[in-house]
Write a protein that holds these residues in place. Structure first.
Motif, PDB file in Angstrom:
ATOM      1  N   THR A 228     -44.552 -43.570  62.316  1.00 11.62           N
ATOM      2  CA  THR A 228     -44.040 -42.718  63.320  1.00 11.62           C
ATOM      3  C   THR A 228     -43.339 -43.285  64.190  1.00 11.62           C
ATOM      4  OG1 THR A 228     -45.572 -40.995  62.765  1.00 11.62           O
ATOM      5  CG2 THR A 228     -44.178 -40.751  64.790  1.00 11.62           C
ATOM      6  N   THR A 229     -43.929 -44.406  64.763  1.00 11.88           N
ATOM      7  CA  THR A 229     -43.356 -45.098  65.735  1.00 11.88           C
ATOM      8  C   THR A 229     -42.305 -45.846  65.340  1.00 11.88           C
ATOM      9  OG1 THR A 229     -45.511 -45.357  67.195  1.00 11.88           O
ATOM     10  CG2 THR A 229     -43.772 -46.865  67.557  1.00 11.88           C
ATOM     11  N   ALA A 230     -42.356 -46.373  64.175  1.00 16.19           N
ATOM     12  CA  ALA A 230     -41.427 -47.223  63.325  1.00 16.19           C
ATOM     13  C   ALA A 230     -40.168 -46.524  63.237  1.00 16.19           C
ATOM     14  CB  ALA A 230     -41.900 -47.847  62.170  1.00 16.19           C
ATOM     15  N   ARG A 231     -40.130 -45.192  62.939  1.00 16.69           N
ATOM     16  CA  ARG A 231     -39.183 -44.364  63.100  1.00 16.69           C
ATOM     17  C   ARG A 231     -38.393 -44.186  64.364  1.00 16.69           C
ATOM     18  NH1 ARG A 231     -38.468 -39.355  63.909  1.00 16.69           N
ATOM     19  NH2 ARG A 231     -40.722 -38.944  64.086  1.00 16.69           N
ATOM     20  N   ILE A 232     -39.105 -44.016  65.248  1.00 18.69           N
ATOM     21  CA  ILE A 232     -38.640 -43.617  66.472  1.00 18.69           C
ATOM     22  C   ILE A 232     -37.957 -44.938  66.970  1.00 18.69           C
ATOM     23  CG2 ILE A 232     -39.017 -43.592  68.976  1.00 18.69           C
ATOM     24  CD1 ILE A 232     -41.637 -41.654  68.188  1.00 18.69           C
ATOM     25  N   TYR A 233     -38.266 -46.057  66.638  1.00 20.99           N
ATOM     26  CA  TYR A 233     -37.549 -47.240  67.198  1.00 20.99           C
ATOM     27  C   TYR A 233     -36.298 -47.638  66.383  1.00 20.99           C
ATOM     28  CZ  TYR A 233     -40.837 -48.576  70.705  1.00 20.99           C
ATOM     29  OH  TYR A 233     -41.815 -48.873  71.836  1.00 20.99           O
ATOM     30  N   SER A 234     -36.508 -47.373  65.086  1.00 22.95           N
ATOM     31  CA  SER A 234     -35.332 -47.083  63.950  1.00 22.95           C
ATOM     32  C   SER A 234     -34.121 -46.367  64.572  1.00 22.95           C
ATOM     33  CB  SER A 234     -35.623 -46.975  62.740  1.00 22.95           C
ATOM     34  OG  SER A 234     -34.580 -47.050  61.823  1.00 22.95           O
ATOM     35  N   ASP A 235     -34.595 -45.300  64.924  1.00 25.89           N
ATOM     36  CA  ASP A 235     -33.839 -43.959  65.455  1.00 25.89           C
ATOM     37  C   ASP A 235     -32.876 -44.666  66.799  1.00 25.89           C
ATOM     38  OD1 ASP A 235     -34.222 -42.590  63.242  1.00 25.89           O
ATOM     39  OD2 ASP A 235     -35.304 -40.968  64.571  1.00 25.89           O
ATOM     40  N   ALA A 236     -33.672 -45.278  67.486  1.00 27.20           N
ATOM     41  CA  ALA A 236     -33.198 -45.869  68.739  1.00 27.20           C
ATOM     42  C   ALA A 236     -32.239 -46.834  68.744  1.00 27.20           C
ATOM     43  CB  ALA A 236     -34.352 -46.564  69.787  1.00 27.20           C
ATOM     44  N   ASP A 237     -32.382 -47.779  67.725  1.00 31.84           N
ATOM     45  CA  ASP A 237     -31.573 -48.994  67.241  1.00 31.84           C
ATOM     46  C   ASP A 237     -30.235 -48.110  66.641  1.00 31.84           C
ATOM     47  OD1 ASP A 237     -31.063 -51.588  66.781  1.00 31.84           O
ATOM     48  OD2 ASP A 237     -31.186 -51.418  64.642  1.00 31.84           O
ATOM     49  N   TYR A 238     -30.377 -47.260  65.950  1.00 33.45           N
ATOM     50  CA  TYR A 238     -29.223 -46.517  65.528  1.00 33.45           C
ATOM     51  C   TYR A 238     -28.355 -46.078  66.370  1.00 33.45           C
ATOM     52  CZ  TYR A 238     -26.503 -42.732  63.377  1.00 33.45           C
ATOM     53  OH  TYR A 238     -25.550 -41.796  63.097  1.00 33.45           O
ATOM     54  N   LEU A 239     -28.946 -45.316  67.490  1.00 32.45           N
ATOM     55  CA  LEU A 239     -28.198 -44.764  68.792  1.00 32.45           C
ATOM     56  C   LEU A 239     -27.427 -45.793  69.346  1.00 32.45           C
ATOM     57  CD1 LEU A 239     -27.772 -42.448  70.403  1.00 32.45           C
ATOM     58  CD2 LEU A 239     -29.657 -42.865  71.941  1.00 32.45           C
ATOM     59  N   ALA A 240     -28.162 -47.151  69.415  1.00 32.04           N
ATOM     60  CA  ALA A 240     -27.294 -48.107  70.226  1.00 32.04           C
ATOM     61  C   ALA A 240     -26.123 -48.464  69.512  1.00 32.04           C
ATOM     62  CB  ALA A 240     -28.259 -49.326  70.229  1.00 32.04           C
ATOM     63  N   GLU A 241     -26.236 -48.444  68.283  1.00 33.10           N
ATOM     64  CA  GLU A 241     -24.988 -48.844  67.381  1.00 33.10           C
ATOM     65  C   GLU A 241     -23.908 -47.787  67.208  1.00 33.10           C
ATOM     66  OE1 GLU A 241     -26.340 -48.889  63.274  1.00 33.10           O
ATOM     67  OE2 GLU A 241     -27.682 -50.872  63.782  1.00 33.10           O
ATOM     68  N   ILE A 242     -24.200 -46.623  67.391  1.00 27.77           N
ATOM     69  CA  ILE A 242     -23.224 -45.736  67.403  1.00 27.77           C
ATOM     70  C   ILE A 242     -22.912 -44.834  68.719  1.00 27.77           C
ATOM     71  CG2 ILE A 242     -23.430 -44.835  65.159  1.00 27.77           C
ATOM     72  CD1 ILE A 242     -25.029 -42.421  67.586  1.00 27.77           C
ATOM     73  N   LEU A 243     -23.596 -45.509  70.027  1.00 31.18           N
ATOM     74  CA  LEU A 243     -23.525 -44.991  71.264  1.00 31.18           C
ATOM     75  C   LEU A 243     -21.997 -44.856  71.632  1.00 31.18           C
ATOM     76  CD1 LEU A 243     -24.999 -43.993  73.702  1.00 31.18           C
ATOM     77  CD2 LEU A 243     -25.047 -46.339  74.532  1.00 31.18           C
ATOM     78  N   ASP A 244     -20.737 -45.536  71.433  1.00 31.03           N
ATOM     79  CA  ASP A 244     -19.539 -45.483  71.879  1.00 31.03           C
ATOM     80  C   ASP A 244     -19.032 -44.034  71.292  1.00 31.03           C
ATOM     81  OD1 ASP A 244     -20.345 -47.224  69.681  1.00 31.03           O
ATOM     82  OD2 ASP A 244     -18.105 -47.110  69.346  1.00 31.03           O
ATOM     83  N   ARG A 245     -19.510 -43.697  70.195  1.00 31.73           N
ATOM     84  CA  ARG A 245     -19.013 -43.097  69.256  1.00 31.73           C
ATOM     85  C   ARG A 245     -19.296 -41.438  69.852  1.00 31.73           C
ATOM     86  NH1 ARG A 245     -19.928 -43.505  63.200  1.00 31.73           N
ATOM     87  NH2 ARG A 245     -18.683 -41.701  63.246  1.00 31.73           N
ATOM     88  N   VAL A 246     -20.459 -41.185  70.737  1.00 31.67           N
ATOM     89  CA  VAL A 246     -21.059 -40.213  71.275  1.00 31.67           C
ATOM     90  C   VAL A 246     -20.054 -39.465  72.071  1.00 31.67           C
ATOM     91  CG1 VAL A 246     -22.847 -38.750  72.221  1.00 31.67           C
ATOM     92  CG2 VAL A 246     -23.348 -41.059  70.838  1.00 31.67           C
TER      93      VAL A 246
END
Length: 221
Positions: free
Chosen positions: A96-114
């Motif tokens: 569960t924690t691994a998924r949350i940090y993976s999601d956070a990493d994904y958000l960092a990657e696409i943040l400029d597109r939000v």
């Protein structure tokens, strides 16, 4: 004894239980209307504040170039932190924690597109830790902006928008302030990437029974 209320308890409880951090389900192509964001800010303004100061400000960034620069600063600040934390969680079997940090990493990657970045701010700065009043003053300051910021997120949720409470950009707070013209005597409390969410609704998270975290009349083991 019964108490009448004009609040729909079921609807309110559903809103509170299902306002989740949204990272992978943000619609990166649909613009967020300025009027909707202002409605959410107006709701946030009803939150309580310390000493009734109401020193809030919400910096809303929709300009694509500025969002790109914020995202670069964000990624520069976090580096490989989220990836490392996800890997460490996987190694200890905490999926569960691994998924949350993976999601956070994904958000960092696409943040400029939000489509919209929202930064809740408060007038003033937290005193240096050597100040004997630093702790109480910090609690008062953040206790003034955080209720408004959470009300803003709840208002987003009720309008079909998603967000996530992020603070990683604060590792580059001064650079973000310079980019956006935020005065240096103003504290940035968070950064909310805001977009309409995709897919179905959200479910309550799994949490332990309230009895396990509640202490009556003093701390108990």
């Amino acid at each position: 004894m019964t108490t009448s209320t004009d609040v729909d308890t079921d609807a309110t409880d559903h809103l509170l239980k299902t306002t989740r951090a949204v990272r992978r389900r943000l619609d990166l192509d649909r613009p967020v209307e300025r009027e909707v964001l202002l409605e959410c800010v107006a709701i946030a303004q009803q939150a309580p504040t310390g000493s009734n100061q109401q020193g809030w400000s919400f910096v809303i960034v929709t300009d694509a170039e500025k969002r790109r620069q914020i995202a670069e600063l964000y990624r520069d600040g976090v580096g490989e932190m989220f990836t490392t934390m996800a890997d460490e969680a996987k190694e200890r079997g905490d999926t569960t924690t691994a998924r949350i940090y993976s999601d956070a990493d994904y958000l960092a990657e696409i943040l400029d597109r939000v489509p919209a970045h929202v930064i809740p701010c408060l007038q003033g700065r937290v005193p240096e830790s050597t100040d004997p009043f630093a702790g109480p003053m910090a609690a008062s300051m953040f206790g003034s902006i955080l209720p408004a910021a959470w009300s803003f997120q709840l208002a987003l949720r009720s309008r079909g928008l998603g967000s996530a409470w992020t603070t990683a950009h604060l590792m580059r707070e001064r650079e973000v302030a310079d980019l956006l013209g935020i005065p240096h005597d103003v504290t940035q409390a968070a950064l909310f990437p805001v977009a309409y969410y995709t897919g179905d609704t959200f479910s309550p998270a799994k949490r332990p029974p309230p009895q396990t975290i509640t202490h009556w009349d003093g701390w108990s083991e």
